[in-house]
Design an enzyme around this catalytic site. Structure first.
Site, PDB file in Angstrom:
ATOM      1  CG  HIS A  47      20.408  45.605  56.063  1.00  0.00           C
ATOM      2  ND1 HIS A  47      20.399  46.495  57.126  1.00  0.00           N
ATOM      3  CD2 HIS A  47      21.410  44.719  56.311  1.00  0.00           C
ATOM      4  CE1 HIS A  47      21.349  46.152  57.982  1.00  0.00           C
ATOM      5  NE2 HIS A  47      21.971  45.079  57.510  1.00  0.00           N
ATOM      6  CG  HIS A  71      27.233  43.887  55.855  1.00  0.00           C
ATOM      7  ND1 HIS A  71      26.489  44.828  55.179  1.00  0.00           N
ATOM      8  CD2 HIS A  71      26.420  43.424  56.837  1.00  0.00           C
ATOM      9  CE1 HIS A  71      25.302  44.936  55.731  1.00  0.00           C
ATOM     10  NE2 HIS A  71      25.225  44.085  56.744  1.00  0.00           N
ATOM     11  CG  ASP A  72      24.248  40.874  55.996  1.00  0.00           C
ATOM     12  OD1 ASP A  72      24.995  40.530  56.933  1.00  0.00           O
ATOM     13  OD2 ASP A  72      23.290  41.658  56.135  1.00  0.00           O
ATOM     14  CD  GLU A  75      25.890  35.773  59.296  1.00  0.00           C
ATOM     15  OE1 GLU A  75      25.187  35.489  60.266  1.00  0.00           O
ATOM     16  OE2 GLU A  75      26.690  36.729  59.284  1.00  0.00           O
ATOM     17  CG  ASP A  76      22.398  36.519  55.676  1.00  0.00           C
ATOM     18  OD1 ASP A  76      22.521  35.602  56.508  1.00  0.00           O
ATOM     19  OD2 ASP A  76      22.259  37.712  55.985  1.00  0.00           O
ATOM     20  CG  ASP A 138      24.654  45.242  60.269  1.00  0.00           C
ATOM     21  OD1 ASP A 138      23.647  45.215  59.541  1.00  0.00           O
ATOM     22  OD2 ASP A 138      24.969  44.303  61.026  1.00  0.00           O
TER      23      ASP A 138
END
Length: 752
Positions: A47, A71-72, A75-76, A138
């Protein structure tokens, strides 16, 4: 896509890109997401890699590509902001952090959470536009892979995309991205309509085989005759665009005339206008379909000339005529500005910092987004913020002018009230009327492209609260809310002053502001107006206030008086019945009346914003749930409810307007009356077809009469009962499609 391929894609348009940075970001993100899978079963790292690939197509800088890869991770995964700052620098750390703050939004069931998180997104965007570019990429990849999500999640994400992210991409001029977001959302939200439109397009293309080629050849031939070099491309319009026009105009695909669009791309601005001359000389121009966005660019810096002509095979063709630079901005919007700014800065300074400078300039599209964010953040609640956002992101615009020639851009459907507030808040608040193209017209009039609007003002005026329901722009609505709150506050200050003065008179003492000033320390209010407001609202009991104002008076010796106590405190911006209690205390008189009736039957009115003390009736033309409505306070009669577009509304002064909204109980369905005027051909079965369609759609005919009869047609005025606006619209659409009927329209008054 392998690591080396990503680096090569970036270096193809930016040879000075930091290869080491891209490699570090690639490896770090791949390791961070190594144990994660997407709903499709693919490795999660696919992704962020695809998001980065989308941004390379937009030719963005290496920091933005690295941010897309990362970018993730905060958060993840177990990654932290401190770690990102250390490894990649504070610039990329801030970008990733701005995206991390955006939690999963829920449009349907968690509107407060959605509004708060979207507020965070816009604040992050206002600091650095690259946050928006990564977020849109995104969302685009998520929409491309939505087939693997649960149906309910597909629905929620598609709604959110269509209402917020697609318009936001359009606001930034990123047309290609906006169209793909719209079409993908359309596919999941309305699968049957999506399939129908696509099937019809295939049939139409088969029927008009080689039409695009014929039109392109004809255009190319005419331009070459005059030595004009141009790139010409043509295609049918996108499914969502076609469906939206069919829905708004209530017509079929066959009735839609401008399905095919062509782009003519030339070398300079002068050539654009020469092409217009050639096209209008060789083909018949369609009146009213010429728009010059070169001399008057859109707010997102879109520039082009649009015109519609009758081309070969008598087919209507829309032409967009622009230069190569204009085309790049039309397709990529603010991302194209980033590329150009970077190129100019590198040439002049040997540095790649042009992106930040151009995005922050007064002439760039980004500064308009920052101003939009400032306006949106004026909302007093998350709900207001989200409402204003959706209003301000509305795509279609009209361009109007002040008498001095200042250009004012507004959403389509805007009126002089919106125009006045766009000029200045003080002008909006003082507005009393409008002169449009030399004619004095109602403030509810819809503005069109090119209108010259002069706003009439009166010093000391305040806007009626009902204007909030009339205004289209979030800026106007927010200003009206603020003015309404201030007006109500002043009323409560005066009411509190009267209550205190009345009590003081009972002890032979005159009211003076100094008495309130002296009591402020005991009352714990910052100003006399704050204290009087609390007294007027009954938030501060009068007895308690008097203990502070007259501490020497024995409470037992005070005379007993009947005091005003509102049943409900005034709910700011909601128009609750506290206004009417306040009006009664302030001396406004209402004639007593029985309960209102709906369609001649006794029924409680499903309207918020009116009290039980006041008789309420609908206008003769009717209003149905879903209509925007206004209440008008008529002396000695009570309140009459008008549909916002009713011609009768303009006959009443704006000071009489009252803000009202529908409050329909879904568990207690009620029919409401509306009028339609049907023009039928004089042939057997016309009346039967009309009544059959209305009955089939569950409409109830209350009255029907012939108003005009000629040799070839008959006009029928039908009063029918419907459940709501959607129900009425479906009936009108079916009637319009009937062969026996030539026209159908909703009316609000009958000519004498």
């Amino acid at each position: 896509m392998r690591q080396v391929e990503l680096v090569e894609r970036v270096q193809a348009y930016d040879p000075k890109a930091d290869e080491a940075l891209l490699n570090r970001a690639y490896v770090y993100a791949m390791k961070a997401h190594s144990n994660q899978r997407r709903a499709s079963g693919d490795p999660y790292f696919s992704h962020p890699l695809e998001v980065a690939a989308i941004l390379t197509d937009l030719r963005l800088d290496d920091a933005t590509i690295a941010t897309a890869l990362l970018h993730d991770v905060i958060e993840d995964t177990e990654a932290t902001r401190t770690e990102i700052d250390t490894l990649f620098g504070s610039e990329i750390g801030a970008l990733v952090d701005g995206l991390t703050k955006i939690k999963k939004l829920d449009l349907v069931t968690k509107k407060l959470e959605q509004a708060e998180n979207f507020r965070k997104l816009l604040i992050a965007i206002s600091s650095d536009i690259r946050v928006l570019l990564v977020k849109l990429a995104d969302r685009l990849h998520n929409m491309r892979t939505l087939t693997h999500m649960r149906p309910d999640k597909r629905q929620r994400i598609s709604e959110e995309t269509l209402e917020i992210y697609a318009p936001l991409a359009g606001r930034m001029g990123m047309q290609a991205l906006r169209e793909e977001l719209e079409d993908t959302s359309f596919r999941w939200l309305h699968p049957n309509a999506y399939k129908t439109v696509n099937d019809q397009l295939e049939l139409l293309n088969a029927r008009n085989e080689d039409l695009v080629g014929d039109i392109k050849s004809a255009l190319q031939s005419h331009l070459e005759e005059l030595g004009l070099r141009a790139e010409i491309s043509g295609r049918a319009k996108r499914p969502y665009s076609i469906w939206n026009k069919m829905k708004n105009r209530q017509i079929s695909l066959e009735q839609l005339s401008d399905i095919y669009g062509f782009r003519v791309i030339v070398d300079d601005v002068e050539a654009c206008y020469r092409v217009v001359g050639v096209v209008h000389t060789r083909f018949s121009a369609v009146p009213g379909r010429f728009k010059d966005y070169i001399s008057t660019p859109k707010q997102n810096d879109y520039r082009s000339i649009h015109t519609t002509v009758i081309g070969p095979r008598h087919q209507r063709v829309e032409l967009q005529i622009r230069t190569h630079d204009m085309h790049s901005i039309a397709e990529y919007g603010i991302a194209a500005h980033a590329t150009y700014a970077d190129t100019k800065a590198a040439t002049a300074n040997g540095a790649g910092d042009g992106i930040a400078r151009d995005f922050g300039s007064d002439n760039g599209p980004y500064i308009r987004l920052r101003r939009l964010v400032e306006t949106l953040l004026e909302g007093n609640s998350p709900q207001e913020f989200l409402e204003h956002t959706k209003l301000e992101l509305f795509q279609d615009q009209v361009f109007c002018f002040t008498p001095k020639g200042r250009l004012i851009a507004l959403p389509r459907g805007a009126n002089p009230i919106d125009f006045a507030y766009a000029v200045h808040t003080d002008i909006g608040n003082a507005t009393t009327g409008a002169i449009i193209n030399g004619r004095k017209l109602p403030l509810t009039s819809t503005l069109s492209n090119g209108d010259e609007v002069e706003i009439l003002t009166e010093e000391g005026r305040t806007p009626p609260s009902a204007w909030e329901a009339v205004a289209v722009t979030g800026r106007a609505r927010a200003a009206i809310r603020r003015a309404t709150r201030e007006k109500i506050r002043k009323q409560y200050v005066e009411l509190g002053r009267q209550l205190v003065a009345s009590r003081l008179r009972e002890y032979g003492t005159s009211y003076a502001d100094e008495l309130i000033d002296a009591a402020l320390p005991k009352l714990a209010f910052a100003s006399p107006d704050d204290a009087l407001t609390a007294i007027g609202r009954n938030e501060l009991p009068l007895d308690d206030a008097m203990k502070a104002i007259m501490p020497d008076v024995d409470a037992m010796s005070r005379p007993q008086v009947t005091r005003y106590r509102p049943r409900n405190r005034y709910d700011h911006g909601q128009g609750q019945d506290g206004w009417f209690n306040l009006a009664k205390v302030m001396g406004l008189k209402f004639r007593a009346s029985d309960a209102g009736t709906a369609n001649g039957r006794e029924a409680p009115f499903p309207i918020r914003g009116v009290g039980d003390e006041v008789p309420v009736r609908y206008q003769d033309g009717g209003a149905v749930p879903g209509d925007r409505i206004i209440g008008v306070l008529i002396p000695n009669e009570g309140i009459k409810i008008f549909q916002i577009h009713s011609p009768q509304l303009s006959r009443h002064e704006h000071d009489q307007w009252i803000d009202v909204t529908w409050d329909v109980d879904p568990e207690r369905a009620t029919r409401f009356q509306a009028r339609i005027l049907v023009t039928a051909r004089n042939e057997p079965g016309a009346l039967a077809a009309t009544t059959r369609i209305i009955a089939h759609r569950d409409g109830n005919i209350d009255n029907l009469r012939m108003t005009q009869r000629a040799a070839d047609f008959t006009k029928m005025l039908i009063e029918l009962e419907v459940w709501d606006l959607a129900h009425l619209t479906s009936i009108i659409a079916d009637l319009k499609a009937a062969r026996e009927l030539s026209s159908v329209e909703r009316i609000f008054e009958v000519a004498d």
